[in-house]
Design a protein around this motif. Structure first.
Motif, PDB file in Angstrom:
ATOM      1  N   SER A  16      -4.811  -4.288   4.359  1.00 47.43           N
ATOM      2  CA  SER A  16      -4.922  -2.960   4.065  1.00 47.43           C
ATOM      3  C   SER A  16      -3.566  -2.449   4.676  1.00 47.43           C
ATOM      4  O   SER A  16      -3.170  -1.402   5.131  1.00 47.43           O
ATOM      5  N   GLU A  17      -3.074  -3.593   5.256  1.00 45.45           N
ATOM      6  CA  GLU A  17      -2.000  -3.045   6.098  1.00 45.45           C
ATOM      7  C   GLU A  17      -2.049  -2.681   7.455  1.00 45.45           C
ATOM      8  O   GLU A  17      -0.780  -1.524   7.760  1.00 45.45           O
ATOM      9  N   LYS A  18      -2.953  -3.333   7.887  1.00 52.45           N
ATOM     10  CA  LYS A  18      -3.197  -1.668   9.289  1.00 52.45           C
ATOM     11  C   LYS A  18      -3.119  -2.448  10.419  1.00 52.45           C
ATOM     12  O   LYS A  18      -3.685  -3.536  10.211  1.00 52.45           O
ATOM     13  N   THR A  19      -3.526  -2.142  11.832  1.00 50.00           N
ATOM     14  CA  THR A  19      -3.542  -2.640  12.761  1.00 50.00           C
ATOM     15  C   THR A  19      -3.910  -2.104  13.618  1.00 50.00           C
ATOM     16  O   THR A  19      -4.441  -0.883  14.061  1.00 50.00           O
ATOM     17  N   GLN A  78       1.100  -1.069  -0.400  1.00 55.72           N
ATOM     18  CA  GLN A  78      -0.291  -0.409  -0.200  1.00 55.72           C
ATOM     19  C   GLN A  78       0.716   1.295  -0.250  1.00 55.72           C
ATOM     20  O   GLN A  78       0.646   2.318  -0.351  1.00 55.72           O
ATOM     21  N   ASP A 132       5.341  -4.438  11.829  1.00 52.70           N
ATOM     22  CA  ASP A 132       4.494  -3.377  12.326  1.00 52.70           C
ATOM     23  C   ASP A 132       4.377  -2.680  13.182  1.00 52.70           C
ATOM     24  O   ASP A 132       4.457  -2.012  13.820  1.00 52.70           O
ATOM     25  N   ARG A 146       5.509   0.415  15.267  1.00 52.17           N
ATOM     26  CA  ARG A 146       4.458   1.476  15.849  1.00 52.17           C
ATOM     27  C   ARG A 146       5.552   1.458  17.157  1.00 52.17           C
ATOM     28  O   ARG A 146       5.076   2.078  18.517  1.00 52.17           O
TER      29      ARG A 146
END
Length: 355
Positions: free
Chosen positions: A304-307, A18, A248, A252
């Protein structure tokens, strides 16, 4: 230099993430191959004349003078060192430095910057499989494989769920002018061939295999060995997603590797799910990864490569939906809350349930 890190990762891994799409502003509507690495500067003009290096290409050319505005053609970045031979340092442009390393010795790496880890032979491939098996059975992930600065090369040939997009996405041109998608890949053609010729050979080689991406490691791992290993491990795509998930979280600063537990990797957050068959969830391409530490729970969505962070009660419900595959199968007198959790993720574009 904006986008250099993204495009080098794309070229090395075979994955169009993404972050690359956001940087490029388009998907496959680009001119030429998106990322091209040359071993010899002398091949640049012929590659451009053949249409393999187009206006949208980011070309990495040894000893070249940087041309980064891209207003009238490709973005060209000179480099010193090697992007194909493990064990050395690479300088790209004037500011970006990178290491390359073979998989077998990466456990002993002292990271000083961005690092590409490459499977260079059958022994490396076996070591990769051993690490994957240990992670899946015991929850013990290799530290280097989840480090924010490290990317594993050619993951599309190592069981990742991301489809390999072939020559349109990435090309490697060796010193003799032979072209592949990666340094360890099958030869698709030679300098002077056009994109249609390379894509036809790439498609032909892949059609002869029953597992994805038979090209990128063809020179270093026997195809039968690779295909057999992937078939025996239908959960490998989930393993790659777990590596990305932990990477990820570490990027973060949410947790360290030693603090993170992953559902399906030797344990479950909900003890009632121990022994449950989660194979459908683990074999589903792009299936979300549920993780937890002592004080938080997280769900990583590979698509989506979201956490997403959540409390443990909601995370246990999410885990039931992931493992058991539907609200009906997961219900234990708590259907209303299961529906709330499912609806939350649906609104976020994340599919928890198999069906």
């Amino acid at each position: 230099m904006q986008g250099t890190t993204r495009l080098i990762k794309t070229w090395a891994t075979g994955e169009l993430g993404q972050d690359v799409l956001a940087g490029a502003g388009h998907d496959e509507a680009y001119d030429g191959s998106l990322a091209v690495v040359l071993e010899r500067q002398q091949h640049f003009d012929a590659m451009r004349e053949a249409g393999l290096i187009g206006a949208d290409t980011r070309a990495f050319v040894p000893g070249a003078t940087d041309s980064t505005d891209g207003s009238e053609g490709p973005i060209v970045l000179g480099y010193e060192g090697s992007l194909s031979d493990p064990g050395g340092d690479v300088q790209i442009g004037t500011q970006f430095f990178m290491q390359t390393q073979d998989y077998g010795t990466s456990e002993y790496l002292s990271l000083i910057g961005a690092t590409l880890v490459r499977v260079i032979d059958e022994t490396d491939f076996e070591t990769f499989l051993e690490d994957a098996d240990r992670a899946y059975l015991k929850g013990d992930l290799a530290e280097f494989a989840t480090h924010p600065l490290v990317r594993l090369c050619d993951v599309t040939s190592l069981g990742s769920a991301t489809p390999d997009r072939g020559p349109k996405l990435r090309l490697y041109v060796d010193a003799a002018g032979q072209i592949s998608t990666s340094p360890g890949g099958a030869v698709l053609g030679k300098v002077g061939d056009d994109l249609e010729t390379l894509e036809a050979e790439w498609a032909r080689l892949n059609a002869a295999s029953d597992t994805p991406c038979a090209v990128a490691l063809a020179k270093v791992v026997p195809e039968q060995t690779r295909a057999d290993a992937l078939r025996e491990r239908p959960w490998l795509a989930y393993y790659h997603s777990a590596l990305a998930a932990v990477r990820d979280v570490r990027t973060r600063g949410l947790a360290e590797l030693s603090e993170i537990h992953i559902s399906g990797f030797g344990q479950r957050l909900d003890p009632d799910l121990e022994g449950a068959d989660g194979s459908a969830h683990e074999a589903r391409p792009g299936s979300p990864v549920l993780m937890w530490t002592d004080d938080q729970a997280l769900v990583f969505d590979p698509r989506s490569e979201k956490t997403f962070q959540m409390g443990r009660p909601a995370a246990r419900l999410a885990e039931r939906l992931l493992v058991l595959g539907s609200v009906e199968a997961a219900a234990q007198g708590d259907e209303a809350n299961l529906l709330k959790v499912e609806a939350f993720f649906q609104r976020a574009g994340v599919q928890l349930c198999v069906t």
